[in-house]
Design an enzyme around this catalytic site. Structure first.
Site, mmCIF file in Angstrom:
data_model
loop_
_atom_site.group_PDB
_atom_site.id
_atom_site.type_symbol
_atom_site.label_atom_id
_atom_site.label_comp_id
_atom_site.label_asym_id
_atom_site.label_seq_id
_atom_site.Cartn_x
_atom_site.Cartn_y
_atom_site.Cartn_z
ATOM 1 N N LYS A 1 0.862 -1.180 0.000
ATOM 2 C CA LYS A 1 0.000 0.000 0.000
ATOM 3 C C LYS A 1 0.897 1.229 0.000
ATOM 4 O O LYS A 1 1.685 1.428 0.922
ATOM 5 C CB LYS A 1 -0.905 -0.013 1.225
ATOM 6 C CG LYS A 1 -1.789 1.231 1.312
ATOM 7 C CD LYS A 1 -2.844 1.101 2.369
ATOM 8 C CE LYS A 1 -3.634 2.406 2.499
ATOM 9 N NZ LYS A 1 -4.672 2.314 3.525
ATOM 10 N N LYS B 1 -2.186 -1.519 -3.791
ATOM 11 C CA LYS B 1 -3.045 -0.339 -3.724
ATOM 12 C C LYS B 1 -2.204 0.920 -3.746
ATOM 13 O O LYS B 1 -1.196 0.949 -3.048
ATOM 14 C CB LYS B 1 -3.828 -0.408 -2.411
ATOM 15 C CG LYS B 1 -4.724 0.767 -2.144
ATOM 16 C CD LYS B 1 -5.378 0.596 -0.811
ATOM 17 C CE LYS B 1 -6.243 1.804 -0.525
ATOM 18 N NZ LYS B 1 -6.830 1.723 0.782
HETATM 19 C C1 PBG Z 1 -7.442 3.404 5.660
HETATM 20 C C2 PBG Z 1 -7.732 3.201 4.226
HETATM 21 C C3 PBG Z 1 -7.566 4.141 3.196
HETATM 22 C C4 PBG Z 1 -8.112 3.562 2.048
HETATM 23 C C5 PBG Z 1 -8.552 2.282 2.393
HETATM 24 N N1 PBG Z 1 -8.284 2.064 3.747
HETATM 25 C C6 PBG Z 1 -7.056 5.528 3.220
HETATM 26 C C7 PBG Z 1 -5.703 5.809 3.739
HETATM 27 O O1 PBG Z 1 -4.848 4.927 3.886
HETATM 28 O O2 PBG Z 1 -5.485 6.968 4.047
HETATM 29 C C8 PBG Z 1 -8.213 4.237 0.718
HETATM 30 C C9 PBG Z 1 -9.289 3.753 -0.196
HETATM 31 C C10 PBG Z 1 -9.575 4.677 -1.318
HETATM 32 O O3 PBG Z 1 -8.959 5.745 -1.492
HETATM 33 O O4 PBG Z 1 -10.491 4.350 -2.090
HETATM 34 N N2 PBG Z 1 -6.449 2.690 6.257
#
Ligand code: PBG
Length: 324
Positions: free
Chosen positions: A196, A249
């Site tokens: 991520k 992601k």
């Molecule tokens: C939180 C989380 C996020 C997303 C999924 N889980 C945001 C972040 O890490 O700040 C993002 C999903 C999206 O942007 O569609 N841990």
């Protein structure tokens, strides 16, 4: 001209094109993310995600029924915690009567067959809007992992099929798996957000849940977008620690990472077609600059072609309609 090979033969008409297509989307490829809020009859359109809503649990359950009837096999739950329940420990995250826990039970009760996946990270519950516990301005790893374990156990207890840790703390997959074994949750899966990246494309999501970080950014735990090899390391470690599915992601700017991870692991790979990617397509379509439906199918097909077995996407429902 006399040619030995004429590649256009296999592109000549829709019949032959569909016969030789290498990548075929089906509703079972999609994971539908859902934003859940307290209250009743709440249907809030997220301003930076036009056409996407945050719903109260009553409407969410109906939505899940609809998704299931369209052939979607899985939902990924996110909840919006009220400000007064947020603190630095994130303890609302494992409240057995919390919104997430109630939602899991209600959805499994209404649509038992659907795979309920739950976001595991402290940001919706953190007064700092960070994915972990803050001490002296730092997001501390090991105490956060302890909190994530409690959160995961409470989701498993409520009936979640998969927990999906999206926090990027070190060692959390192993710790969650160990806790599941200890508590006899031998049928609860883990979909690890393994690679991520710290991305500007999460902006609309943070609007949806009011979870933007209160200070700094997430670069000390989420990955640097300059890195590729590191994604493979993260995915391999998560598999070793017990992840059933690994995720990359964001999606579109990271198709190379999807392929790299797919080639390295022996578990299914998922990709998250995130909020900013949704917003870009919606905005360009609204301006009349691209054809929305074509953009949706081309985008989703590109994920599968890159190697994704599963695609978390806000376009899940639209895509099912377009495919049927
Ligand atoms: C939180 C989380 C996020 C997303 C999924 N889980 C945001 C972040 O890490 O700040 C993002 C999903 C999206 O942007 O569609 N841990």
């Amino acid at each position: 001209m006399q040619l030995q090979r004429r590649n256009r033969i296999l592109r000549a008409n829709p019949a032959i094109r569909s016969m030789v297509a290498e990548t075929i989307l089906t509703p079972a490829d999609f994971i539908a993310p859902l934003f859940i809020d307290e209250g009743e009859n709440v249907l809030f359109e997220i301003p930076s995600m036009p056409g996407y809503y945050r719903r109260s649990l009553d409407g969410t359950v109906k939505e899940v029924q609809e998704l299931w009837n369209m052939g979607i096999k899985s939902v990924l739950l996110f909840v919006k915690a009220p400000d007064e329940l947020k603190d630095n420990t994130g303890k609302e995250a494992w409240n057995p009567e919390g919104l997430m826990q109630r939602s899991i039970r209600a959805i499994k009760n209404a649509v038992p067959g659907i795979m309920v996946m739950t976001d595991v990270a402290l940001d919706p519950y953190s007064s700092y809007g960070h994915d972990g516990i803050v001490e002296n301005g730092e997001i501390v790893n090991d105490p956060t992992v302890e909190a994530l374990v409690k959160m995961s156990l409470s989701h498993a207890t409520a009936g979640a099929d998969f927990v999906a840790p999206s926090d990027m703390m070190d060692g959390r997959i192993g710790a969650i798996r160990e806790a599941f074994e200890e508590h006899n949750f031998t049928r609860t899966g883990i979909m690890a957000y393994s690679a991520k990246y710290a991305s500007c494309f999460y902006g609309p999501f943070r609007d949806a849940l009011d979870s933007a970080p209160g200070f700094g950014d997430k670069k000390t735990y989420q990955m640097d977008y300059a890195n590729r090899i590191e994604a493979v390391k993260e995915a391999l470690m998560d598999v070793e620690e017990g992840a059933d599915i690994v995720m990359v992601k964001p999606g579109l700017p990271y198709l190379d990472i999807v392929r790299e991870v797919k080639n390295a692991v022996d578990v299914p790979v998922s990709v998250y077609n995130i909020s900013g990617e949704y917003a870009m397509i919606k905005a360009a379509a609204k301006m009349g600059w691209i054809d929305e439906n074509k953009a949706i199918l081309e985008t989703l097909t590109s994920f599968k072609r890159a190697g994704a077995d599963l695609i978390a996407t806000y376009f899940a429902k639209d895509a099912c309609k377009l495919l049927s």
